[in-house]
Scaffold this motif. Structure first.
Motif, short mmCIF file in Angstrom:
data_model
loop_
_atom_site.label_atom_id
_atom_site.label_comp_id
_atom_site.label_asym_id
_atom_site.label_seq_id
_atom_site.Cartn_x
_atom_site.Cartn_y
_atom_site.Cartn_z
N GLY A 1 -5.69 -14.72 -0.12
CA GLY A 1 -6.78 -14.32 0.76
C GLY A 1 -6.43 -13.23 1.76
N GLU A 2 -5.18 -12.83 1.81
CA GLU A 2 -4.76 -11.77 2.73
C GLU A 2 -5.09 -10.37 2.20
N LEU A 3 -5.47 -10.28 0.94
CA LEU A 3 -5.78 -8.99 0.34
C LEU A 3 -7.25 -8.91 -0.04
N PRO A 4 -7.83 -7.72 0.00
CA PRO A 4 -9.19 -7.57 -0.53
C PRO A 4 -9.19 -7.94 -2.02
N PRO A 5 -10.28 -8.53 -2.51
CA PRO A 5 -10.32 -8.98 -3.91
C PRO A 5 -9.94 -7.90 -4.92
N GLY A 6 -10.38 -6.68 -4.73
CA GLY A 6 -10.05 -5.61 -5.68
C GLY A 6 -8.56 -5.30 -5.72
N VAL A 7 -7.92 -5.33 -4.57
CA VAL A 7 -6.47 -5.07 -4.51
C VAL A 7 -5.72 -6.23 -5.15
N TYR A 8 -6.16 -7.45 -4.84
CA TYR A 8 -5.52 -8.63 -5.44
C TYR A 8 -5.63 -8.56 -6.96
N GLU A 9 -6.81 -8.23 -7.44
CA GLU A 9 -7.01 -8.16 -8.88
C GLU A 9 -6.14 -7.07 -9.51
N GLU A 10 -6.07 -5.92 -8.85
CA GLU A 10 -5.28 -4.80 -9.37
C GLU A 10 -3.80 -5.12 -9.45
N PHE A 11 -3.26 -5.78 -8.43
CA PHE A 11 -1.82 -5.97 -8.35
C PHE A 11 -1.33 -7.35 -8.82
N MET A 12 -2.16 -8.38 -8.72
CA MET A 12 -1.64 -9.74 -8.89
C MET A 12 -2.14 -10.51 -10.11
N VAL A 13 -3.38 -10.30 -10.50
CA VAL A 13 -4.00 -11.17 -11.49
C VAL A 13 -3.28 -11.11 -12.84
N ASP A 14 -2.94 -9.93 -13.32
CA ASP A 14 -2.27 -9.82 -14.62
C ASP A 14 -0.94 -10.57 -14.63
N ASP A 15 -0.20 -10.49 -13.53
CA ASP A 15 1.08 -11.21 -13.48
C ASP A 15 0.87 -12.72 -13.49
N LEU A 16 -0.15 -13.19 -12.80
CA LEU A 16 -0.42 -14.64 -12.82
C LEU A 16 -0.88 -15.10 -14.19
N LYS A 17 -1.67 -14.30 -14.85
CA LYS A 17 -2.08 -14.64 -16.22
C LYS A 17 -0.86 -14.65 -17.14
N TYR A 18 0.04 -13.71 -16.93
CA TYR A 18 1.27 -13.67 -17.73
C TYR A 18 2.09 -14.94 -17.50
N VAL A 19 2.24 -15.34 -16.24
CA VAL A 19 3.01 -16.56 -15.94
C VAL A 19 2.44 -17.74 -16.70
N ALA A 20 1.14 -17.93 -16.62
CA ALA A 20 0.51 -19.06 -17.30
C ALA A 20 0.71 -18.98 -18.81
N TYR B 1 0.82 -1.22 0.00
CA TYR B 1 0.00 0.00 0.00
C TYR B 1 0.85 1.27 0.00
N ARG B 2 1.95 1.26 0.72
CA ARG B 2 2.80 2.45 0.82
C ARG B 2 3.71 2.65 -0.39
N HIS B 3 4.07 1.57 -1.05
CA HIS B 3 5.01 1.62 -2.16
C HIS B 3 4.45 0.86 -3.37
N PRO B 4 3.35 1.34 -3.93
CA PRO B 4 2.71 0.56 -5.00
C PRO B 4 3.58 0.38 -6.25
N GLU B 5 4.32 1.39 -6.64
CA GLU B 5 5.14 1.26 -7.86
C GLU B 5 6.34 0.35 -7.62
N ALA B 6 6.98 0.49 -6.47
CA ALA B 6 8.08 -0.42 -6.14
C ALA B 6 7.57 -1.85 -6.01
N SER B 7 6.37 -2.00 -5.46
CA SER B 7 5.77 -3.34 -5.35
C SER B 7 5.52 -3.92 -6.73
N ARG B 8 5.02 -3.11 -7.64
CA ARG B 8 4.78 -3.61 -9.01
C ARG B 8 6.09 -4.06 -9.67
N ARG B 9 7.15 -3.28 -9.46
CA ARG B 9 8.45 -3.67 -10.05
C ARG B 9 8.94 -4.98 -9.45
N LEU B 10 8.83 -5.11 -8.15
CA LEU B 10 9.25 -6.36 -7.50
C LEU B 10 8.39 -7.53 -7.97
#
Length: 123
Positions: A78-97, A38-47
């Motif tokens: 499950g540690e993140l609200p669904p909207g946050v998970y979708e915003e930050f994680m789903v595209d990367d998982l789709k990319y991996v697959a 939450y505090r470092h969204p761009e750095a989190s995206r890069r990581l």
């Protein structure tokens, strides 16, 4: 024949790996990882992108070593609200697959977002 033995390759998802990195190990709530996100969204995206690329390489290596079925397990979904998970994680998982399938078309892929919603993955 190569990949004839029913072996499952496994890898943690980028968010799960990031959580362990930020927390320094396992955690009940992953509060430090969530705060970092939450505090470092761009750095989190890069990581997360860097971890995503490592996950692809790791899974392709497992396939090449004989695992015909590959699973990405997101323990911390499950540690993140669904909207946050979708915003930050789903595209990367789709990319991996997609990228693993591009590099190894015969690999069988499974993505498991523990305690998460599957709707974002339906396409």
């Amino acid at each position: 024949a190569r990949n004839a033995v029913p072996t499952i390759g496994f890898c943690g998802a980028p968010w799960t790996l990031m959580g362990y990195m930020v927390e320094g190990g396992s955690s009940r709530s992953f509060d430090a990882a969530k705060q970092w996100l939450y505090r470092h969204p761009e750095a989190s995206r890069r990581l997360l992108r860097a971890l995503r690329d490592l996950v692809v390489r790791y899974l392709v290596g497992q396939y090449d070593a004989g695992a015909p079925l590959l699973q990405v397990f997101d323990t911390n979904c499950g540690e993140l609200p669904p909207g946050v998970y979708e915003e930050f994680m789903v595209d990367d998982l789709k990319y991996v697959a997609a990228e693993v399938k591009r590099q190894r078309p015969h690999a069988l892929m499974s993505v498991f977002p523990k305690d998460g919603e599957l709707a974002p993955f339906k396409d």
